[in-house]
Design a protein around this motif. Structure first.
Motif, PDB file in Angstrom:
ATOM      1  N   ALA A 180       0.882  -2.730  -4.562  1.00  0.00           N
ATOM      2  CA  ALA A 180       0.629  -4.062  -3.881  1.00  0.00           C
ATOM      3  C   ALA A 180      -0.809  -3.927  -2.970  1.00  0.00           C
ATOM      4  CB  ALA A 180       1.747  -4.912  -3.600  1.00  0.00           C
ATOM      5  N   LEU A 181      -1.333  -4.955  -2.708  1.00  0.00           N
ATOM      6  CA  LEU A 181      -2.476  -5.122  -2.009  1.00  0.00           C
ATOM      7  C   LEU A 181      -2.052  -4.633  -0.677  1.00  0.00           C
ATOM      8  CD1 LEU A 181      -5.565  -5.406  -1.920  1.00  0.00           C
ATOM      9  CD2 LEU A 181      -5.306  -7.802  -1.535  1.00  0.00           C
ATOM     10  N   ARG A 182      -0.770  -4.973  -0.177  1.00  0.00           N
ATOM     11  CA  ARG A 182      -0.369  -4.619   1.117  1.00  0.00           C
ATOM     12  C   ARG A 182      -0.467  -3.253   1.437  1.00  0.00           C
ATOM     13  NH1 ARG A 182       4.270  -6.208  -1.355  1.00  0.00           N
ATOM     14  NH2 ARG A 182       5.905  -4.712  -1.739  1.00  0.00           N
ATOM     15  N   ASN A 183      -0.351  -2.423   0.428  1.00  0.00           N
ATOM     16  CA  ASN A 183      -0.450  -0.998   0.692  1.00  0.00           C
ATOM     17  C   ASN A 183      -1.715  -0.494   1.094  1.00  0.00           C
ATOM     18  OD1 ASN A 183       2.358  -0.559  -0.135  1.00  0.00           O
ATOM     19  ND2 ASN A 183       1.840  -0.367  -2.157  1.00  0.00           N
ATOM     20  N   SER A 184      -2.745  -1.383   1.091  1.00  0.00           N
ATOM     21  CA  SER A 184      -4.083  -1.135   1.736  1.00  0.00           C
ATOM     22  C   SER A 184      -3.835  -0.434   3.189  1.00  0.00           C
ATOM     23  CB  SER A 184      -5.070  -2.393   1.492  1.00  0.00           C
ATOM     24  OG  SER A 184      -5.261  -2.483   0.216  1.00  0.00           O
ATOM     25  N   ARG A 185      -2.760  -1.090   3.755  1.00  0.00           N
ATOM     26  CA  ARG A 185      -2.464  -0.601   5.031  1.00  0.00           C
ATOM     27  C   ARG A 185      -2.100   0.838   5.133  1.00  0.00           C
ATOM     28  NH1 ARG A 185       1.914  -5.445   6.224  1.00  0.00           N
ATOM     29  NH2 ARG A 185       0.922  -7.211   5.077  1.00  0.00           N
TER      30      ARG A 185
END
Length: 227
Positions: A180-185
């Motif tokens: 998911a995009l939150r894994n950009s963190r």
């Protein structure tokens, strides 16, 4: 595919060259028309694909399937706001790392990321985090140290991830589904860690992250997108 690239710096240049070699139609926009034309002239004829210079709005609105924001984080957020209407419905690739001025920390809060902040500014688009852990010198090599380069992709849209994965693979790189995009963190923290390693070991940005596995790693989102 038709791909718009905003940014003519080191990353914009190597991504454009990769896509041209992959047979894609590239529209490149720089901070000035002269920079866009210079890059188009430099890379033109280097592969089966094509490249032409365009104004920033034209690079987005020219029927592109994918738009790559190959700019610094502050510029990417500004572009996202200014062109939010034009970017609606498109796949937008965010490559930015929100480094501070001394490159030893991130300016984003712990519970967000550059990728998520770009998505928040263009809710009608499908943001895919990609290329932020691959330095330009690594991308410039066809097979870095005889190993295919991994490109980690994070997005809340499996279909958008699959489309970017096709671009990555056609360019001689290996797409890795990073969730998911939150894994950009996590990806942005890893990029920060890789910057620290450059200084500790004098790597001159010729190093990258690689998944070593005892089996093949097919891109799962692609199957889901075409199901």
């Amino acid at each position: 595919m038709k791909v718009g690239i905003i940014g003519t710096g080191n990353m914009g240049r190597v991504i454009a060259r990769r896509l041209i070699h992959g047979g894609h139609q590239v529209f490149v926009a720089g901070s000035s028309q002269e920079k866009g034309r210079a890059l188009a002239q430099e890379l033109g004829g280097q592969g089966p694909g094509t490249i032409e210079a365009a104004a920033t709005k034209d690079a987005v609105a020219s029927g592109c399937d994918v738009v790559v924001l190959a700019t610094w984080y502050s510029q990417s957020t500004r572009i996202a706001v200014e062109l939010s209407d034009l970017l609606r419905g498109k796949v937008v690739v965010d490559i930015a790392n929100p480094f501070n001025e001394t490159f030893d920390g991130l300016i984003t809060d712990y519970d967000t990321s550059a990728g998520e902040e770009i998505q928040r500014r263009i809710p009608g688009a499908h943001v895919v985090k990609a290329f932020n852990t691959t330095f330009a010198p690594v991308l410039a090599d066809d097979a870095f140290d005889r190993t295919v380069v991994d490109v980690f992709l994070a997005s809340d849209s499996d279909e958008a991830k699959a489309r970017v994965a096709e671009l990555v693979e056609s360019s001689g790189l290996r797409p890795i589904d990073a969730g998911a995009l939150r894994n950009s963190r996590v990806l942005e923290q890893n990029a920060l860690f890789m910057v620290e390693l450059q200084g500790r070991y004098g790597l001159n940005f010729q190093a990258g992250l690689k998944v070593l596995a005892a089996q093949a790693l097919p891109f799962p989102a692609r199957a889901a997108a075409h199901a």
